[in-house]
Design a protein around this motif. Structure first.
Motif, PDB file in Angstrom:
ATOM      1  N   VAL A 104      -3.814 -30.238  10.659  1.00 56.24           N
ATOM      2  CA  VAL A 104      -5.069 -30.504  11.045  1.00 56.24           C
ATOM      3  C   VAL A 104      -5.101 -31.386  12.314  1.00 56.24           C
ATOM      4  O   VAL A 104      -5.953 -31.471  13.150  1.00 56.24           O
ATOM      5  CB  VAL A 104      -5.961 -31.401   9.861  1.00 56.24           C
ATOM      6  CG1 VAL A 104      -7.129 -32.297  10.583  1.00 56.24           C
ATOM      7  CG2 VAL A 104      -6.199 -30.502   8.678  1.00 56.24           C
ATOM      8  N   SER A 105      -3.862 -32.200  12.368  1.00 55.42           N
ATOM      9  CA  SER A 105      -3.677 -33.170  13.476  1.00 55.42           C
ATOM     10  C   SER A 105      -3.366 -32.085  14.747  1.00 55.42           C
ATOM     11  O   SER A 105      -3.604 -32.564  15.823  1.00 55.42           O
ATOM     12  CB  SER A 105      -2.543 -34.015  13.095  1.00 55.42           C
ATOM     13  OG  SER A 105      -2.203 -34.809  14.430  1.00 55.42           O
ATOM     14  N   ASP A 109      -8.637 -25.766  12.594  1.00 53.46           N
ATOM     15  CA  ASP A 109      -9.778 -25.885  11.664  1.00 53.46           C
ATOM     16  C   ASP A 109      -9.485 -26.388  10.152  1.00 53.46           C
ATOM     17  O   ASP A 109      -8.673 -25.381   9.779  1.00 53.46           O
ATOM     18  CB  ASP A 109     -10.830 -24.596  11.712  1.00 53.46           C
ATOM     19  CG  ASP A 109     -12.040 -24.624  10.970  1.00 53.46           C
ATOM     20  OD1 ASP A 109     -12.093 -25.187   9.842  1.00 53.46           O
ATOM     21  OD2 ASP A 109     -12.987 -23.964  11.356  1.00 53.46           O
ATOM     22  N   PRO A 110      -9.936 -27.324   9.774  1.00 56.66           N
ATOM     23  CA  PRO A 110      -9.392 -27.754   8.314  1.00 56.66           C
ATOM     24  C   PRO A 110      -9.765 -26.894   7.230  1.00 56.66           C
ATOM     25  O   PRO A 110      -9.029 -26.749   6.288  1.00 56.66           O
ATOM     26  CB  PRO A 110      -9.998 -29.217   8.191  1.00 56.66           C
ATOM     27  CG  PRO A 110     -11.247 -29.100   9.011  1.00 56.66           C
ATOM     28  CD  PRO A 110     -10.851 -28.257  10.174  1.00 56.66           C
ATOM     29  N   VAL A 111     -10.827 -26.028   7.349  1.00 58.83           N
ATOM     30  CA  VAL A 111     -11.199 -24.927   6.357  1.00 58.83           C
ATOM     31  C   VAL A 111     -10.269 -24.058   6.464  1.00 58.83           C
ATOM     32  O   VAL A 111      -9.858 -23.524   5.258  1.00 58.83           O
ATOM     33  CB  VAL A 111     -12.736 -24.784   6.354  1.00 58.83           C
ATOM     34  CG1 VAL A 111     -13.057 -23.652   5.593  1.00 58.83           C
ATOM     35  CG2 VAL A 111     -13.645 -25.895   5.929  1.00 58.83           C
ATOM     36  N   GLU A 112      -9.865 -23.629   7.850  1.00 56.98           N
ATOM     37  CA  GLU A 112      -8.937 -22.499   7.865  1.00 56.98           C
ATOM     38  C   GLU A 112      -7.444 -23.013   7.217  1.00 56.98           C
ATOM     39  O   GLU A 112      -6.758 -22.066   6.432  1.00 56.98           O
ATOM     40  CB  GLU A 112      -8.714 -22.245   9.382  1.00 56.98           C
ATOM     41  CG  GLU A 112      -9.973 -21.547   9.752  1.00 56.98           C
ATOM     42  CD  GLU A 112      -9.662 -20.788  11.252  1.00 56.98           C
ATOM     43  OE1 GLU A 112      -8.634 -21.141  11.843  1.00 56.98           O
ATOM     44  OE2 GLU A 112     -10.541 -20.157  11.646  1.00 56.98           O
ATOM     45  N   VAL A 113      -7.061 -24.276   7.471  1.00 55.62           N
ATOM     46  CA  VAL A 113      -5.821 -24.811   6.726  1.00 55.62           C
ATOM     47  C   VAL A 113      -5.858 -24.776   5.402  1.00 55.62           C
ATOM     48  O   VAL A 113      -4.943 -24.364   4.581  1.00 55.62           O
ATOM     49  CB  VAL A 113      -5.631 -26.186   7.414  1.00 55.62           C
ATOM     50  CG1 VAL A 113      -4.619 -26.879   6.527  1.00 55.62           C
ATOM     51  CG2 VAL A 113      -5.478 -26.429   8.872  1.00 55.62           C
ATOM     52  N   LEU A 114      -7.202 -25.087   4.727  1.00 51.99           N
ATOM     53  CA  LEU A 114      -7.193 -24.825   3.223  1.00 51.99           C
ATOM     54  C   LEU A 114      -7.308 -23.454   2.806  1.00 51.99           C
ATOM     55  O   LEU A 114      -7.658 -23.522   1.534  1.00 51.99           O
ATOM     56  CB  LEU A 114      -8.381 -25.896   2.902  1.00 51.99           C
ATOM     57  CG  LEU A 114      -8.204 -27.241   3.150  1.00 51.99           C
ATOM     58  CD1 LEU A 114      -9.511 -28.142   2.951  1.00 51.99           C
ATOM     59  CD2 LEU A 114      -6.943 -27.844   2.434  1.00 51.99           C
ATOM     60  N   GLY A 124      -5.275 -18.053   6.659  1.00 51.67           N
ATOM     61  CA  GLY A 124      -6.758 -18.474   7.160  1.00 51.67           C
ATOM     62  C   GLY A 124      -6.688 -18.827   8.690  1.00 51.67           C
ATOM     63  O   GLY A 124      -7.791 -18.732   9.081  1.00 51.67           O
ATOM     64  N   TYR A 125      -5.654 -19.075   9.240  1.00 47.85           N
ATOM     65  CA  TYR A 125      -5.688 -19.263  10.717  1.00 47.85           C
ATOM     66  C   TYR A 125      -4.909 -18.141  11.547  1.00 47.85           C
ATOM     67  O   TYR A 125      -4.053 -17.410  10.902  1.00 47.85           O
ATOM     68  CB  TYR A 125      -5.255 -20.557  11.205  1.00 47.85           C
ATOM     69  CG  TYR A 125      -3.935 -20.900  10.622  1.00 47.85           C
ATOM     70  CD1 TYR A 125      -2.675 -20.592  11.213  1.00 47.85           C
ATOM     71  CD2 TYR A 125      -3.930 -21.867   9.462  1.00 47.85           C
ATOM     72  CE1 TYR A 125      -1.543 -21.139  10.575  1.00 47.85           C
ATOM     73  CE2 TYR A 125      -2.609 -22.123   8.840  1.00 47.85           C
ATOM     74  CZ  TYR A 125      -1.621 -21.819   9.529  1.00 47.85           C
ATOM     75  OH  TYR A 125      -0.278 -22.201   8.801  1.00 47.85           O
ATOM     76  N   ASP A 126      -4.903 -18.090  12.874  1.00 45.36           N
ATOM     77  CA  ASP A 126      -4.317 -16.999  13.614  1.00 45.36           C
ATOM     78  C   ASP A 126      -2.927 -17.815  14.082  1.00 45.36           C
ATOM     79  O   ASP A 126      -3.100 -18.580  14.753  1.00 45.36           O
ATOM     80  CB  ASP A 126      -4.998 -16.680  14.806  1.00 45.36           C
ATOM     81  CG  ASP A 126      -4.222 -15.448  15.596  1.00 45.36           C
ATOM     82  OD1 ASP A 126      -3.103 -15.281  15.118  1.00 45.36           O
ATOM     83  OD2 ASP A 126      -5.104 -15.102  16.673  1.00 45.36           O
ATOM     84  N   PRO A 127      -1.913 -17.113  13.709  1.00 42.30           N
ATOM     85  CA  PRO A 127      -0.551 -17.864  13.872  1.00 42.30           C
ATOM     86  C   PRO A 127      -0.263 -17.795  15.359  1.00 42.30           C
ATOM     87  O   PRO A 127       0.299 -18.686  16.069  1.00 42.30           O
ATOM     88  CB  PRO A 127       0.219 -17.219  13.121  1.00 42.30           C
ATOM     89  CG  PRO A 127      -0.273 -16.793  11.839  1.00 42.30           C
ATOM     90  CD  PRO A 127      -1.652 -16.614  12.459  1.00 42.30           C
ATOM     91  N   ALA A 128      -0.585 -16.619  16.105  1.00 43.70           N
ATOM     92  CA  ALA A 128      -0.381 -16.193  17.444  1.00 43.70           C
ATOM     93  C   ALA A 128      -1.112 -16.959  18.287  1.00 43.70           C
ATOM     94  O   ALA A 128      -0.710 -17.826  19.431  1.00 43.70           O
ATOM     95  CB  ALA A 128      -0.703 -14.756  17.725  1.00 43.70           C
ATOM     96  N   ASP A 324     -18.679 -30.935   3.022  1.00 42.72           N
ATOM     97  CA  ASP A 324     -19.941 -29.896   3.189  1.00 42.72           C
ATOM     98  C   ASP A 324     -19.612 -28.385   3.328  1.00 42.72           C
ATOM     99  O   ASP A 324     -20.007 -27.354   2.706  1.00 42.72           O
ATOM    100  CB  ASP A 324     -20.809 -30.348   4.390  1.00 42.72           C
ATOM    101  CG  ASP A 324     -21.585 -31.666   3.950  1.00 42.72           C
ATOM    102  OD1 ASP A 324     -21.459 -32.065   2.913  1.00 42.72           O
ATOM    103  OD2 ASP A 324     -21.904 -32.211   4.940  1.00 42.72           O
ATOM    104  N   ARG A 325     -18.588 -28.104   4.287  1.00 41.78           N
ATOM    105  CA  ARG A 325     -18.102 -26.676   4.487  1.00 41.78           C
ATOM    106  C   ARG A 325     -17.301 -26.046   3.431  1.00 41.78           C
ATOM    107  O   ARG A 325     -17.479 -24.778   2.794  1.00 41.78           O
ATOM    108  CB  ARG A 325     -17.141 -26.807   5.751  1.00 41.78           C
ATOM    109  CG  ARG A 325     -17.873 -26.892   6.799  1.00 41.78           C
ATOM    110  CD  ARG A 325     -17.236 -27.036   7.996  1.00 41.78           C
ATOM    111  NE  ARG A 325     -16.576 -25.651   8.208  1.00 41.78           N
ATOM    112  CZ  ARG A 325     -15.417 -25.225   9.193  1.00 41.78           C
ATOM    113  NH1 ARG A 325     -14.844 -26.387   9.944  1.00 41.78           N
ATOM    114  NH2 ARG A 325     -15.074 -24.254   9.232  1.00 41.78           N
ATOM    115  N   MET A 326     -16.655 -26.975   2.570  1.00 46.34           N
ATOM    116  CA  MET A 326     -15.828 -26.514   1.431  1.00 46.34           C
ATOM    117  C   MET A 326     -16.711 -26.338   0.208  1.00 46.34           C
ATOM    118  O   MET A 326     -16.586 -25.557  -0.667  1.00 46.34           O
ATOM    119  CB  MET A 326     -14.486 -27.348   1.072  1.00 46.34           C
ATOM    120  CG  MET A 326     -13.633 -27.458   1.936  1.00 46.34           C
ATOM    121  SD  MET A 326     -12.869 -25.907   2.346  1.00 46.34           S
ATOM    122  CE  MET A 326     -12.063 -25.665   0.731  1.00 46.34           C
TER     123      MET A 326
END
Length: 365
Positions: A104-105, A109-114, A124-128, A324-326
């Motif tokens: 997150v730091s 995107d925190p939702v992608e992290v979770l 959840g996220y794109d490593p590249a 809210d998003r989660m």
């Protein structure tokens, strides 16, 4: 260079590097580690406040059934934030499952992290795009991946580095030792960052290793090593900045052990009272990395009440957006079960996909 001088160059400090005591007062650090600029420390403080609030929110979401599991990093924020700040945006980060605050730091995107901890089938996220490898659940496998990436960057002539986060339990795994040897032989620009939080789930450090410190594990492989007070953000950032510079400028791999503590259970499925005393946790609470940095910056006149309030308000707003998003149910596509099994679907997969499609479109009885 003599063997003695070579060994001395690799050895960590006899005691962990420290800039700030538990009560927030400044202490004299060993030579060779410059103090980070006040602007970097203020940024680190803001990120620590936000990171802790995110961690508390993620823990609450787990209790509410919105996450399948969450490994908290409460008490390890100095490590999480300093690890990210020591890197450039184009460097690579190889995290463990406990490093959500670091991601997150990093700006993910925190939702992608979770997503992974929510039960999704991917990270959840794109490593590249983010240059952050998927959070790694198997212990220490990310360490050798980081070496491979670092060696690739070196071969391409790029001045980028890779940093692998590892827990103390991970240092007992074969992959960790293979990674150290591989990195040293190749002179790969990689930093191994060991967050020694004293427990591999319920196994205390004394039952994992007889080494005087985990930092000494790098010496046998010819890797320069250091140990640092992992709850002192100023020290961790200084040491990691030095380690990253060492790797980036052709010095080869660097191993940093941060002495920190996991305040919360291993995960929400863990009962830490079975293997550690409450008094032990209370002693470490006195070394809280966030309170220590805040006191240090306040005493030096760098951090004022308005900045503290601003950081806390921003963290609350951030947590509210995450909450809210989660709380919105994710949209699941059942056909994703078949999309990424093979580059070209096999006859069996096509048959199974057709069966699922027929079942989903069949009229209800």
């Amino acid at each position: 260079m003599s063997v003695r001088r070579t060994v001395d160059r690799l050895l960590p400090s006899p005691v962990p590097v420290r800039f700030v005591a538990e009560d927030g007062t400044a202490v004299q650090p060993p030579p060779g580690y410059p103090a980070p600029a006040d602007e970097r420390l203020l940024e680190a403080y803001r990120r620590m406040v936000l990171g802790r609030r995110f961690d508390r929110q993620a823990t609450a979401l787990t209790k509410q059934g919105r996450l399948a599991v969450y490994p908290s990093s409460l008490g390890q924020e100095a490590c999480q934030i300093a690890g990210v700040l020591a890197l450039r945006e184009d460097d690579w980060l190889f995290p463990t499952y406990r490093d959500s605050v670091a991601l997150v730091s990093r700006g993910l995107d925190p939702v992608e992290v979770l997503t992974l901890l929510r039960g999704g089938w991917h990270c959840g996220y794109d490593p590249a795009r983010t240059r952050v490898a998927p959070q790694c659940t198997p212990l220490a496998t990310q360490a050798i991946h980081a070496v491979g990436m670092a060696d690739a960057l070196r071969r391409k002539g790029e001045d980028r580095v890779a940093m692998a986060f590892v827990g103390d339990g991970g240092t007992s795994e074969g992959d960790f030792h293979e990674a150290l040897n591989y990195a040293a032989v190749l002179n790969a620009p990689v930093v191994f960052f060991v967050q020694n939080n004293k427990y591999a789930i319920s196994v205390p450090l004394a039952k994992q290793s007889a080494a005087p410190a985990l930092a000494y594990k790098g010496i046998g492989y010819g890797i320069r090593s250091e140990q640092v007070d992992g709850n002192d953000l100023v020290a961790v950032l200084s040491v990691l900045t030095t380690a990253v510079r060492h790797a980036r400028t052709g010095g080869g791999p660097f191993l940093v052990e941060a002495h920190t503590y996991r305040m919360d259970p291993h995960t929400n499925a863990d009962d830490p009272s079975r293997y550690r005393e409450a008094a032990e946790v209370e002693r470490w609470q006195a070394a809280d990395p966030l309170a220590r940095l805040e006191t240090y910056l306040r005493e030096r006149g760098v951090l004022g009440p308005e900045a503290v309030d601003s950081a806390r308000e921003a963290a609350e707003e951030f947590a509210a957006r995450v909450r809210d998003r989660m709380n919105a149910d994710p949209v699941a596509d059942p056909f994703e079960l078949f999309d990424h099994v093979f580059a070209e679907a096999t006859p069996q997969l096509r048959e199974q996909r057709a069966l699922l499609a027929a079942e989903l479109t069949a009229p209800e009885d």
